[in-house]
Each structure stands twice: as structure tokens, then as C-alpha cells.
Design an enzyme around this catalytic site. Structure first.
Site, PDB file in Angstrom:
ATOM      1  N   HIS A 137      -6.226 -10.552  36.060  1.00  0.00           N
ATOM      2  CA  HIS A 137      -7.009 -11.313  37.033  1.00  0.00           C
ATOM      3  C   HIS A 137      -6.351 -12.689  37.198  1.00  0.00           C
ATOM      4  CE1 HIS A 137     -11.107  -9.133  36.282  1.00  0.00           C
ATOM      5  NE2 HIS A 137     -10.675  -8.812  37.487  1.00  0.00           N
ATOM      6  N   CYS A 152     -14.171 -16.478  32.572  1.00  0.00           N
ATOM      7  CA  CYS A 152     -14.687 -15.159  32.977  1.00  0.00           C
ATOM      8  C   CYS A 152     -16.188 -15.033  32.724  1.00  0.00           C
ATOM      9  CB  CYS A 152     -14.016 -14.041  32.190  1.00  0.00           C
ATOM     10  SG  CYS A 152     -12.247 -14.047  32.183  1.00  0.00           S
TER      11      CYS A 152
HETATM   12  N1  ARG Z   1     -13.283  -6.217  30.471  1.00  0.00           N
HETATM   13  C1  ARG Z   1     -13.359  -6.917  31.720  1.00  0.00           C
HETATM   14  C2  ARG Z   1     -12.449  -6.241  32.742  1.00  0.00           C
HETATM   15  O1  ARG Z   1     -11.406  -5.788  32.374  1.00  0.00           O
HETATM   16  C3  ARG Z   1     -13.017  -8.366  31.536  1.00  0.00           C
HETATM   17  C4  ARG Z   1     -13.198  -9.179  32.773  1.00  0.00           C
HETATM   18  C5  ARG Z   1     -12.761 -10.592  32.629  1.00  0.00           C
HETATM   19  N2  ARG Z   1     -13.095 -11.345  33.767  1.00  0.00           N
HETATM   20  C6  ARG Z   1     -12.270 -12.195  34.390  1.00  0.00           C
HETATM   21  N3  ARG Z   1     -12.749 -12.891  35.371  1.00  0.00           N
HETATM   22  N4  ARG Z   1     -11.002 -12.308  34.096  1.00  0.00           N
HETATM   23  O2  ARG Z   1     -12.757  -6.139  33.898  1.00  0.00           O
END
Ligand code: ARG
Length: 280
Positions: free
Chosen positions: A168, A262
Site C-alpha cells: 500500500h 493503517c
Molecule cells: N492485513 C491488511 C491487508 O493486507 C493490512 C492493511 C494495512 N493497511 C494499510 N493501510 N496499509 O490488507
């Protein structure tokens, strides 16, 4: 216009948080999270955010949706509108109806994307000044970002993410103000690195080891920056530039590939964002 007058952050308590599937390289079902410790770490983050001046709003947790704690992925907030996420992985798709209901309950206009695109909200779309920086490939599609920018009427800079660990945008890029950002260059292809250098005047690169401590996944509230422990080089650099870093241990959430940013979603707009077309 935003309905909020103070920095306001959406969080979701980790009552049903856990490592139940593997959708990024940080997650392994054989490395379970400790639910008591996760609760403690989440509460410490919440307290710290309140101490540095944020108001916290909570959405109810839901059994079977362990990643609902990562509210950054609920959508992209713009004024009193939220563009809802369309998750790449089925495991997270059940979150969106809950996000939609919550936003409607507090009076936001919710927009669902048409088209077969994926889009993971503020995880991949971050304003720096009037420009929307948009991570694509791993979780969000470039076409979704272009559509979003056309709806908002802003410039979008699509940034291709090339390292699955930094899946992300908010794991490798953090706007601090309208012309300043933290980033981890190797997470981007060459073109994206050049685009970031061309459009953000002041850049703070982080080291490989601090990137892996989620240095870029920081929450910015005015000049205060809240992040995971283990990023002393970045903290020093932030101090030199007049910011006030605050750290808190978030190891239980790193097991899912997430950290401070996050776990939050700014409802009144990020400090670094200048929303185009907003009538005062
Ligand atoms: N386990 C989640 C996923 O892989 C973690 C999300 C983390 N969120 C972020 N905004 N980076 O989607």
C-alpha cells in the site's frame, strides 16, 4: 466542507483482530497475534493520538473481519464525501458494507465506484498539497485512481509499487505537509521515484531497516508525528525539521502488515492535504 473542527480520526477496536489469512508477505498464520498485547498496543496508540490533540471516533468491530481495524482502508475522505474501497482480496470485501453504513450514520455522502477496479482507500491514495498521490498495481488499479481524480477535479500522480512488502502507498510514502513527505524509494519503480522527486519539494528518505519498522506509516497531526518504535534515524530527522515525533510499540499489527497510519483514518482531511475546489 468537513463537518469536523478538530483533527478527527476513525479507529476500530481490535476485538476480532488476528492473522486469519495471508494477503501480504508480513502475514503468516503460523505467526499468530497475541490478542491481549494487540489490545494494549491499540489502546496505547489511541491514548497517544488523543494526547497529541486528535479526537477519536470508533466504528464497531465485527467477528470474521480481522483487518477491519485498519480503518485507513475504509475509503478516501474528501470533504463530507467518502469514496468507498473495493478490496482486491475477497477476505476483506465484507468490510465495505460496514464502512458504508458507518459513514452514512454520521452524515457522510458515500460513493461506490463503478467499474471492475480495485481501490483500497487512504491506504493507496494520499493528498500532498492539492495533488493526489496514488499507489497502484498491488492493491489498487491505476484506472480507479484516474476516475477518482476526475470526480474530485484534482491532479493525480500514479505511483507504481514494486515491492510486495510495501503493498500500500501508506507503507512507503507519508505526506507531512503540502510540500514535504517521508518515503522509501526502493518501494517504487524508477518513474514513480522521479515523479515523487519532481512533485514534492522536501523529501525524507528512510533506510531499509526503518522502512521495515513501518517508518513511513506515520500519523501526522500538525507538527506531531506518531509512529511505531524502532525508527530513531527518522525521529532525529523529523526533530531537525521542526516536527515532534512520538513512538509507540505496534508489533502485533506489523504481523498483519500494518502500523500506526493503517490503524487510523483522518475524517477531517490530512494536515498535508489542500482539497481543491473547497469553498470556504
Ligand atoms: N492485513 C491488511 C491487508 O493486507 C493490512 C492493511 C494495512 N493497511 C494499510 N493501510 N496499509 O490488507
Amino acid at each position: 466542507m468537513s463537518q469536523f473542527t478538530a483533527p478527527t480520526i476513525l479507529m476500530c477496536p481490535p476485538d476480532f483482530y488476528g492473522i486469519e489469512y495471508e494477503i501480504n508477505p508480513w502475514m503468516s498464520r503460523s505467526r499468530a497475534s497475541d490478542s491481549k498485547l494487540a489490545q494494549q498496543q491499540w489502546h496505547a496508540l489511541r491514548d497517544l493520538l488523543e494526547n497529541v490533540g486528535a479526537e477519536i471516533r470508533l466504528m464497531p468491530p465485527a467477528r470474521g473481519l480481522p483487518d477491519l481495524v485498519f480503518t485507513a482502508n475504509a475509503g478516501l475522505v474528501w470533504n463530507n464525501t467518502v469514496f468507498l474501497s473495493k478490496f482486491r482480496h475477497e477476505a476483506r470485501q465484507g468490510e465495505t458494507p460496514l464502512d458504508e453504513a458507518w459513514f452514512q450514520s454520521i452524515g457522510f455522502e458515500t460513493v461506490s465506484m463503478t467499474g471492475e477496479w480495485s481501490f483500497e482507500g487512504a491506504g493507496d491514495a494520499l493528498f500532498c498539497g492539492q495533488t493526489l498521490f496514488a499507489g497502484y498495481l498491488i492493491r489498487s488499479d491505476a484506472a480507479a485512481m484516474q476516475w477518482l481524480a476526475s470526480q474530485i477535479g484534482c491532479r493525480v500522480i500514479p505511483l507504481q509499487l514494486v515491492d510486495e512488502h510495501y503493498y500500500h502507498l501508506d507503507t512507503c510514502f507519508c505526506p507531512l505537509s503540502a510540500d514535504e513527505a517521508i518515503y522509501y524509494p526502493p518501494a517504487f519503480d524508477e518513474y514513480a521515484q522521479a515523479a515523487i522527486s519532481a512533485h514534492v519539494e522536501n523529501l525524507i528518505p528512510v533506510s531499509e531497516s526503518e522502512a521495515a519498522r513501518f517508518a513511513c506509516n506515520a500519523v501526522v497531526i500538525g507538527r506531531k508525528v506518531v509512529l511505531n518504535t524502532g525508527c530513531p534515524e527518522l525521529e532525529r530527522e523529523l526533530q531537525d525539521r521542526g516536527y515532534e515525533p512520538h513512538h509507540t510499540e505496534l508489533g502485533e499489527f506489523i504481523k498483519a502488515g500494518g502500523s500506526a497510519k493503517c490503524l487510523t483514518l483522518r475524517l477531517d482531511g490530512e494536515d498535508a492535504a489542500i482539497w481543491p475546489g473547497v469553498e470556504e
